[in-house]
Every structure is written in structure tokens, then in C-alpha cells.
Design a protein around this motif. Structure first.
Motif, PDB file in Angstrom:
ATOM      1  N   ARG A  98       0.820  -1.217   0.000  1.00 16.42           N
ATOM      2  CA  ARG A  98       0.000   0.000   0.000  1.00 16.42           C
ATOM      3  C   ARG A  98       0.854   1.267   0.000  1.00 16.42           C
ATOM      4  NH1 ARG A  98      -4.951   1.695   0.366  1.00 16.42           N
ATOM      5  NH2 ARG A  98      -5.733  -0.425   0.505  1.00 16.42           N
ATOM      6  N   SER A 139      -2.823   3.148  -3.362  1.00 13.08           N
ATOM      7  CA  SER A 139      -1.429   2.849  -3.041  1.00 13.08           C
ATOM      8  C   SER A 139      -0.527   4.038  -3.388  1.00 13.08           C
ATOM      9  CB  SER A 139      -0.970   1.601  -3.789  1.00 13.08           C
ATOM     10  OG  SER A 139      -1.160   1.762  -5.196  1.00 13.08           O
ATOM     11  N   LEU A 183      -4.055  -2.154  -5.379  1.00 12.56           N
ATOM     12  CA  LEU A 183      -4.682  -1.285  -4.392  1.00 12.56           C
ATOM     13  C   LEU A 183      -4.813   0.131  -4.958  1.00 12.56           C
ATOM     14  CD1 LEU A 183      -2.898  -2.462  -1.132  1.00 12.56           C
ATOM     15  CD2 LEU A 183      -5.052  -3.248  -2.102  1.00 12.56           C
TER      16      LEU A 183
END
Length: 346
Positions: A221, A246, A243
Motif C-alpha cells: 500500500r 497505493s 490497491l
């Protein structure tokens, strides 16, 4: 099949990608690391034996066999080479603040090589616990390791750490993060920290770190890396995590200012490639993105290319080589039971 014994590279391996994949010695800021040198290797398969060999004051080349379940160990290490045999894994799934983490290299640790190991943690949980690997060591080369599911982080360099090369390493989170920790982050899949606060710095004021051919993969992340008081070279690295929020590179100036030269790296799939943290860390930040894919604009007033000698891949080949499951980043080297490296990767 071309052979290497420990750090001795057989000449004649002419392919750039093959040389880059199985390096005979570190390139970059950690080029001075020689580890245990050419002493006769010893093999360990238990935590007690591993710990005992790391504590020895004499140079050691330590081969790790199988899966070793570890307790958090903070230790002074010098003149050691730690090599994982195929499939070797150091594991700690403890998710308490004190019991988490695998290995912490104390201040004063020096001249260390770690290659071809998998570090497996319990998954991210923000209670100010430990990392899979924390280093305050100088002159260290970490090569072809895979860092999975660090609780506080995967691999942090802080305190007195300096002169560091991290090459062909893969960082990933395979386990779901645990929410509700005292630190406040419900998703603390934050991989790699350089410097723990704005005043934290080594003796010369700057963390000199080379990230070469590294792969920040699924589940990461933030902190790829996050740095303060840093002198970074991020070379031929690959970013690919699904993600949406991120963040790849985060840089704050800190008390001593920071520079980051990002070269030939591919931001293939990432929420945001770069963020400055001047508002929280202060100082000055200069970042250059040179021949990168999907990179943002440069930040600050410019950074010079590192003066040391190094090899590169064309940025168009970074995904092909770095993300290769058999011959790319991670614990993908072939190592015999007597410590012979070999590769058929070209």
C-alpha cells in the motif's frame, strides 16, 4: 549451466540480463559488502543454530535449509553471509507488538550479505511492532530475498544504517491486514521505511541506499520506499499492486534534506508514484525520474546521477525480467547444498 562459488563469478557469462540476475558482487551504495567472504559454508536448519552462528565474532557463510520458525531477534552481526537454499524461509507469525518481527541488526552491525531467503510475517497490524527485517547496519547487501506480510513493515533501514544495496528483492502482502491497532492505520501494508523520523540519520547525515531490480508487488500500500534524510537510487524497479490508493515513493527532507534518483523504473500499476512529505518532515526534497514509465514530473531543483559504476536494463525490459517468477525478483536463485550458485536464466 554456469557456476558460481559464493562470491566468485565465472567469466564468460556475457548476457547483460544473466549478469544482472545473478550478480557476483553488489553494485551501488552497498558495494563494499563482502560478508563472510570465502570461508567454508555451514548449514543451519534450526533457530537456535542460526542464532548461534550469527553471534559468532568470526566471519561466517551460513546456508539456511528449510523453514525455520523464529522468535524476534535483535543482534549484533558482523562479517556474515546468510544464504537461503532453495525454498528456505524464516517465519514468525506472532502478531503481538513485542513478539513480532524476525531479525533486527543492531547498531554496530557491519559487512553483511543476505541472499535468496524468504521472510514471512503474520500480516500487517498497526501496533508499533517489528518488521520482518530491520537494519541499523553499515555496508550491507540484501539480494534476491522475498519479504512477505511484515507486521509493521517488510524491511526498514533506520538509525545508524548506511551504505546499503537492496537488489532483486520482492515485497508483497499475501494476508489481509488486521484493523483496530493502537497505531491508527487499519491497513498498514507499509513495506519499506528509510529513517524513522525527521532527525533520524546515520553518521554522515544521509541514508545512502540503492534499490536495484526490486519488485513491489500485490498487497503493498505505501512505503516503496518512504524516506527521510536520504540519498536514494531507485534503479530498474517494478511497481504493480492493485490497491487503488497505493503510494509508491514518499520522500521527506528531514533535518539533512533528501535526494532520490529514479532511473529506468516502471510504475505499471500504482495509485500514486510519488508524494513529498515536506509539510511533515521539513527540509528540502529533490527527485528526478529518468527514463521511467508512467512516472510523474521531477520534483525540486534536480539530482545528479550516482557516480558509482552500475549495469542497467532498458526500461522496456523491466517487467519481463524483474517480474519473472522463475528468474526475477525474490528468492529465485539456484543454490546447491555446498553453496554453489548456478543459473540457466538468460
Amino acid at each position: 549451466m554456469k557456476k558460481l562459488f559464493l562470491m566468485i563469478f565465472v567469466l564468460g557469462l556475457t548476457s547483460l540480463s544473466a549478469q544482472n540476475y545473478c550478480m557476483s558482487a553488489p553494485e551501488g551504495f552497498g558495494a563494499g559488502a563482502t560478508g563472510g567472504g570465502t570461508v567454508t559454508p555451514v548449514t543451519v536448519s534450526t533457530y537456535a543454530d542460526l542464532n548461534a552462528k550469527l553471534k559468532l565474532t568470526t566471519p561466517q557463510v551460513i546456508l539456511v535449509s528449510g523453514t525455520i520458525n523464529c522468535s524476534f531477534t535483535s543482534i549484533l552481526v558482523a562479517n556474515k553471509t546468510l544464504i537461503g537454499l532453495p525454498g528456505a524461509r524464516l517465519v514468525n507469525t506472532n502478531q503481538t507488538a513485542e513478539g513480532s518481527g524476525i531479525l533486527s541488526l543492531k547498531p554496530g552491525s557491519d559487512n553483511i550479505i543476505i541472499r535468496n531467503l524468504i521472510f514471512e510475517g503474520p500480516g500487517a497490524y498497526d501496533v508499533d511492532g517489528h518488521d520482518n527485517l530491520t537494519s541499523e547496519a553499515t555496508n550491507i547487501w540484501v539480494d534476491h530475498c522475498e519479504f512477505q506480510d511484515g507486521m509493521d513493515g517488510n524491511f526498514d533501514n533506520k538509525g545508524t544504517a548506511d551504505n546499503i544495496t537492496i537488489s532483486w528483492c520482492k515485497f508483497t502482502y499475501l494476508k489481509a491486514p488486521k484493523a483496530g491497532g493502537s497505531g491508527g492505520a487499519d491497513d498498514h501494508r507499509f513495506s519499506d521505511l528509510v529513517g524513522s523520523n525527521k532527525s533520524n540519520a546515520p553518521a554522515d547525515g544521509h541514508y545512502s541506499v540503492t534499490f536495484k531490480n526490486c519488485y513491489w508487488a500485490e498487497g503493498c500500500r505505501e512505503r516503496m520506499p518512504r524516506a527521510r534524510n536520504a540519498e536514494l537510487h531507485i534503479l530498474n524497479c517494478y511497481y504493480n499492486t492493485s490497491l487503488k490508493n497505493s503510494l509508491a515513493i514518499g520522500i521527506g527532507g528531514g533535518d539533512k534534506n533528501s535526494t532520490c534518483y529514479v532511473e529506468g523504473s516502471d510504475f505499471a500499476r500504482i495509485g500514486k508514484p510519488f508524494k513529498d512529505y515536506i509539510s511533515t518532515d521539513g527540509g528540502k526534497v529533490d527527485v528526478v525520474f529518468f527514463k521511467c514509465l508512467k512516472a510523474p514530473a521531477n520534483f525540486g531543483t534536480g539530482v545528479s546521477k550516482p557516480s558509482y559504476t552500475y549495469t542497467t536494463l532498458p526500461v522496456s525490459d523491466v517487467e519481463k525480467y524483474v517480474a519473472n517468477k522463475s528468474c526475477g525478483a525474490g528468492a529465485t536463485l539456484q543454490v546447491s547444498a555446498t553453496g554453489l550458485f548456478s543459473t540457466s536464466c538468460k
